[in-house]
Scaffold this motif. Structure first.
Motif, short mmCIF file in Angstrom:
data_model
loop_
_atom_site.label_atom_id
_atom_site.label_comp_id
_atom_site.label_asym_id
_atom_site.label_seq_id
_atom_site.Cartn_x
_atom_site.Cartn_y
_atom_site.Cartn_z
N GLU A 21 6.51 19.45 6.79
CA GLU A 21 7.30 18.49 5.36
C GLU A 21 7.92 18.53 4.46
OE1 GLU A 21 4.35 16.01 2.60
OE2 GLU A 21 3.18 16.72 3.52
N VAL A 29 4.70 10.92 4.64
CA VAL A 29 3.90 11.38 4.81
C VAL A 29 3.09 10.60 3.30
CG1 VAL A 29 2.39 13.75 4.14
CG2 VAL A 29 4.16 13.55 6.16
N ARG A 37 -2.78 14.33 1.60
CA ARG A 37 -1.71 13.87 2.19
C ARG A 37 -2.41 12.38 3.80
NH1 ARG A 37 -0.48 19.37 0.69
NH2 ARG A 37 1.98 18.94 0.68
N TYR A 39 -1.40 11.04 7.12
CA TYR A 39 -0.16 11.28 7.68
C TYR A 39 0.24 10.10 9.10
CZ TYR A 39 0.60 16.01 5.98
OH TYR A 39 0.62 17.25 6.07
N ALA A 43 2.96 11.35 13.68
CA ALA A 43 3.11 12.52 13.28
C ALA A 43 2.85 13.62 13.91
CB ALA A 43 2.41 13.32 11.86
#
Length: 138
Positions: A21, A29, A37, A39, A43
């Motif tokens: 990332e 994100v 975070r 996702y 991802a």
């Protein structure tokens, strides 16, 4: 999805996921209000593409230029061109490795052909001189 879920699905360490990332390979994100975070489902696909591509010999810089910012927006011709180039690179590497292997096998055969009455150091000098790497003995 949380990072722990992504890590479990991809078998990657959370630190590796955060690294991808950070360098811009894993996009979209989101940060929640608590700072965690979040996702998106794609991802997992992106991370699997990254690890598969790295195993095939792609560098992170190559991947950065290859992966689209939106997984729905692939540049087909650029993707094909990049994959064909990587195949050519691998073929070149295979030729170099084959030549190196052949040379090492020759050296190995020469070392194994050591005369019974010669010690290892003198044999090494003998073999090196055959390849122009040492002074020939007189």
């Amino acid at each position: 999805m949380k990072i722990s879920e992504i890590a479990k699905l991809t078998q990657l360490a959370p630190s590796k996921i955060r690294f991808y990332e950070h360098i811009g390979l894993l996009k979209n994100v989101q940060r929640k209000a608590n700072g965690y975070r979040s996702y998106p489902p794609e991802a997992v696909t992106v991370l699997k593409l990254i690890t598969t591509a790295q195993q095939a010999g792609f560098s992170l810089d190559e991947l950065r230029s290859l992966l689209p910012s939106d997984m729905e927006a692939w540049d087909h011709s650029f993707l094909l061109q990049s994959l064909h180039q990587k195949v050519r690179d691998i073929e070149d590497m295979e030729q170099k490795l084959a030549a190196s292997k052949a040379q090492l096998l020759d050296v190995l055969a020469d070392i194994e052909a050591k005369p019974e009455d010669m010690d290892c150091a003198d044999n090494a000098k003998r073999v090196l001189s055959q390849y122009g790497l040492g002074k020939p003995e007189h």
